[in-house]
Every structure is written in structure tokens, then in C-alpha cells.
Design a protein around this motif. Structure first.
Motif, PDB file in Angstrom:
ATOM      1  N   SER A   9       0.849  -1.193   0.000  1.00  0.00           N
ATOM      2  CA  SER A   9       0.000   0.000   0.000  1.00  0.00           C
ATOM      3  C   SER A   9       0.883   1.241   0.000  1.00  0.00           C
ATOM      4  CB  SER A   9      -0.909  -0.001   1.236  1.00  0.00           C
ATOM      5  OG  SER A   9      -0.208   0.426   2.369  1.00  0.00           O
ATOM      6  N   LYS A  10       0.257   2.403  -0.077  1.00  0.00           N
ATOM      7  CA  LYS A  10       1.019   3.655  -0.029  1.00  0.00           C
ATOM      8  C   LYS A  10       1.690   3.844   1.325  1.00  0.00           C
ATOM      9  CE  LYS A  10      -1.759   6.029  -3.441  1.00  0.00           C
ATOM     10  NZ  LYS A  10      -2.665   7.145  -3.722  1.00  0.00           N
ATOM     11  N   SER A  11       1.140   3.189   2.348  1.00  0.00           N
ATOM     12  CA  SER A  11       1.701   3.301   3.697  1.00  0.00           C
ATOM     13  C   SER A  11       2.860   2.347   3.936  1.00  0.00           C
ATOM     14  CB  SER A  11       0.616   3.025   4.742  1.00  0.00           C
ATOM     15  OG  SER A  11      -0.421   3.951   4.622  1.00  0.00           O
ATOM     16  N   GLY A  12       3.081   1.419   3.018  1.00  0.00           N
ATOM     17  CA  GLY A  12       4.175   0.465   3.167  1.00  0.00           C
ATOM     18  C   GLY A  12       3.754  -0.946   2.825  1.00  0.00           C
ATOM     19  N   LEU A  13       4.662  -1.863   2.989  1.00  0.00           N
ATOM     20  CA  LEU A  13       4.428  -3.273   2.702  1.00  0.00           C
ATOM     21  C   LEU A  13       3.857  -3.945   3.952  1.00  0.00           C
ATOM     22  CD1 LEU A  13       4.788  -5.612   0.671  1.00  0.00           C
ATOM     23  CD2 LEU A  13       7.005  -6.021   1.739  1.00  0.00           C
ATOM     24  N   PHE A  14       2.665  -4.506   3.815  1.00  0.00           N
ATOM     25  CA  PHE A  14       2.017  -5.206   4.919  1.00  0.00           C
ATOM     26  C   PHE A  14       2.151  -6.700   4.697  1.00  0.00           C
ATOM     27  CE2 PHE A  14       0.235  -1.092   5.365  1.00  0.00           C
ATOM     28  CZ  PHE A  14      -0.097  -0.963   6.700  1.00  0.00           C
ATOM     29  N   ARG A  15       2.435  -7.413   5.793  1.00  0.00           N
ATOM     30  CA  ARG A  15       2.541  -8.868   5.726  1.00  0.00           C
ATOM     31  C   ARG A  15       1.806  -9.487   6.897  1.00  0.00           C
ATOM     32  NH1 ARG A  15       8.487 -10.178   5.916  1.00  0.00           N
ATOM     33  NH2 ARG A  15       8.552  -8.316   7.188  1.00  0.00           N
ATOM     34  N   ILE A  16       1.142 -10.601   6.623  1.00  0.00           N
ATOM     35  CA  ILE A  16       0.530 -11.428   7.657  1.00  0.00           C
ATOM     36  C   ILE A  16       1.236 -12.768   7.550  1.00  0.00           C
ATOM     37  CG2 ILE A  16      -1.584 -12.521   8.480  1.00  0.00           C
ATOM     38  CD1 ILE A  16      -3.138 -10.202   7.184  1.00  0.00           C
ATOM     39  N   ILE A  17       2.039 -13.082   8.555  1.00  0.00           N
ATOM     40  CA  ILE A  17       2.954 -14.221   8.484  1.00  0.00           C
ATOM     41  C   ILE A  17       2.594 -15.263   9.534  1.00  0.00           C
ATOM     42  CG2 ILE A  17       5.363 -14.938   8.716  1.00  0.00           C
ATOM     43  CD1 ILE A  17       6.107 -12.017   8.072  1.00  0.00           C
ATOM     44  N   ARG A  18       2.517 -16.525   9.107  1.00  0.00           N
ATOM     45  CA  ARG A  18       2.296 -17.590  10.077  1.00  0.00           C
ATOM     46  C   ARG A  18       3.580 -17.782  10.868  1.00  0.00           C
ATOM     47  NH1 ARG A  18      -0.082 -23.190   8.308  1.00  0.00           N
ATOM     48  NH2 ARG A  18       1.879 -23.292   7.201  1.00  0.00           N
ATOM     49  N   HIS A  19       3.445 -17.718  12.184  1.00  0.00           N
ATOM     50  CA  HIS A  19       4.580 -17.842  13.087  1.00  0.00           C
ATOM     51  C   HIS A  19       4.179 -18.861  14.152  1.00  0.00           C
ATOM     52  CE1 HIS A  19       8.239 -16.276  15.048  1.00  0.00           C
ATOM     53  NE2 HIS A  19       7.600 -16.550  16.166  1.00  0.00           N
ATOM     54  N   GLY A  20       4.490 -20.135  13.910  1.00  0.00           N
ATOM     55  CA  GLY A  20       4.033 -21.194  14.812  1.00  0.00           C
ATOM     56  C   GLY A  20       2.527 -21.347  14.701  1.00  0.00           C
ATOM     57  N   ARG A  21       1.842 -21.198  15.817  1.00  0.00           N
ATOM     58  CA  ARG A  21       0.377 -21.298  15.822  1.00  0.00           C
ATOM     59  C   ARG A  21      -0.307 -19.952  15.639  1.00  0.00           C
ATOM     60  NH1 ARG A  21      -1.015 -25.715  20.506  1.00  0.00           N
ATOM     61  NH2 ARG A  21       0.180 -27.402  19.552  1.00  0.00           N
ATOM     62  N   GLN A  22       0.464 -18.898  15.623  1.00  0.00           N
ATOM     63  CA  GLN A  22      -0.116 -17.571  15.507  1.00  0.00           C
ATOM     64  C   GLN A  22       0.247 -16.924  14.174  1.00  0.00           C
ATOM     65  OE1 GLN A  22       1.276 -15.561  19.097  1.00  0.00           O
ATOM     66  NE2 GLN A  22      -0.800 -15.790  19.915  1.00  0.00           N
ATOM     67  N   TRP A  23      -0.433 -15.830  13.887  1.00  0.00           N
ATOM     68  CA  TRP A  23      -0.191 -15.037  12.689  1.00  0.00           C
ATOM     69  C   TRP A  23       0.269 -13.657  13.120  1.00  0.00           C
ATOM     70  CZ3 TRP A  23      -0.742 -16.874   7.674  1.00  0.00           C
ATOM     71  CH2 TRP A  23      -1.281 -18.153   7.578  1.00  0.00           C
ATOM     72  N   ARG A  24       1.438 -13.244  12.642  1.00  0.00           N
ATOM     73  CA  ARG A  24       1.999 -11.920  12.939  1.00  0.00           C
ATOM     74  C   ARG A  24       1.591 -10.944  11.852  1.00  0.00           C
ATOM     75  NH1 ARG A  24       8.191 -12.327  13.261  1.00  0.00           N
ATOM     76  NH2 ARG A  24       7.949 -10.222  14.063  1.00  0.00           N
ATOM     77  N   VAL A  25       1.286  -9.725  12.250  1.00  0.00           N
ATOM     78  CA  VAL A  25       0.982  -8.651  11.305  1.00  0.00           C
ATOM     79  C   VAL A  25       2.139  -7.669  11.353  1.00  0.00           C
ATOM     80  CG1 VAL A  25      -0.608  -6.822  10.674  1.00  0.00           C
ATOM     81  CG2 VAL A  25      -1.481  -8.876  11.773  1.00  0.00           C
ATOM     82  N   LEU A  26       2.699  -7.377  10.181  1.00  0.00           N
ATOM     83  CA  LEU A  26       3.809  -6.425  10.105  1.00  0.00           C
ATOM     84  C   LEU A  26       3.532  -5.377   9.039  1.00  0.00           C
ATOM     85  CD1 LEU A  26       5.720  -9.508  10.092  1.00  0.00           C
ATOM     86  CD2 LEU A  26       6.894  -7.731  11.319  1.00  0.00           C
ATOM     87  N   CYS A  27       3.939  -4.152   9.351  1.00  0.00           N
ATOM     88  CA  CYS A  27       3.986  -3.090   8.349  1.00  0.00           C
ATOM     89  C   CYS A  27       5.454  -2.751   8.214  1.00  0.00           C
ATOM     90  CB  CYS A  27       3.189  -1.871   8.784  1.00  0.00           C
ATOM     91  SG  CYS A  27       3.333  -0.510   7.598  1.00  0.00           S
ATOM     92  N   GLU A  28       6.001  -3.023   7.042  1.00  0.00           N
ATOM     93  CA  GLU A  28       7.441  -2.947   6.826  1.00  0.00           C
ATOM     94  C   GLU A  28       8.099  -3.886   7.834  1.00  0.00           C
ATOM     95  OE1 GLU A  28       8.901  -1.558   4.250  1.00  0.00           O
ATOM     96  OE2 GLU A  28       7.094  -0.618   3.491  1.00  0.00           O
TER      97      GLU A  28
END
Length: 85
Positions: A9-28
Motif C-alpha cells: 500500500s502507499k503506507s508500506g508493505l504489509f505482511r501477515i505471516i504464520r509464526h508457529g500457531r499464531q499469525w503476525r501482522v507487520l507493516c514494513e
């Protein structure tokens, strides 16, 4: 890192990453939170960053399966892919 959803997006790269049993949300490189499902992670990202105008459904995000990430690590350039948004 395992499977992930990616959206540029214009605000940056967003990622939703599976990390073990959870999902991490990252912006950049900044973590926004950890959640039990990717759908809840998406809702949290939309609430935390409304200016990014993230799509409401994961099928509009780019899905990168675990196998593709394993191959990208070999090349050394997998984390620097240019995405179109």
C-alpha cells in the motif's frame, strides 16, 4: 518464516505471516500484533492502519506459500521482491 499474505500500500508493505500457531501482522519491519487466525490479523491491521486502505478479504492479498519462501532463501533475494499494488 512460513506462509504469508502480502499487500503493498502507499503506507508500506504489509505482511501477515504464520509464526508457529499464531499469525503476525507487520507493516514494513514493525510488528502490529499477533493473532490466532489470518482473518483476525487482517481485521487488526485494518483497525491499526486505516490510512493504508487494506482490502477486507485475504483473497485480494498475495499469498506466498511456505515452499516459495524456502526457494527464495536460497537465492537470497526473496525478502526484496518488488510488489505491484
Amino acid at each position: 518464516m512460513l506462509a504469508q499474505y502480502v499487500y503493498s500500500s502507499k503506507s508500506g508493505l504489509f505482511r501477515i505471516i504464520r509464526h508457529g500457531r499464531q499469525w503476525r501482522v507487520l507493516c514494513e519491519e514493525q510488528e502490529i500484533g499477533r493473532h490466532d487466525t489470518p482473518e483476525v490479523a487482517l481485521i487488526a491491521a485494518r483497525i491499526a492502519c486505516p490510512q493504508a486502505r487494506l482490502p477486507g478479504e485475504l483473497d485480494r492479498w498475495r499469498y506466498v506459500p511456505e515452499l516459495a519462501l524456502a526457494h527464495s532463501r536460497v537465492s537470497g533475494e526473496g525478502t526484496r521482491w518488488q510488489l505491484t499494488g
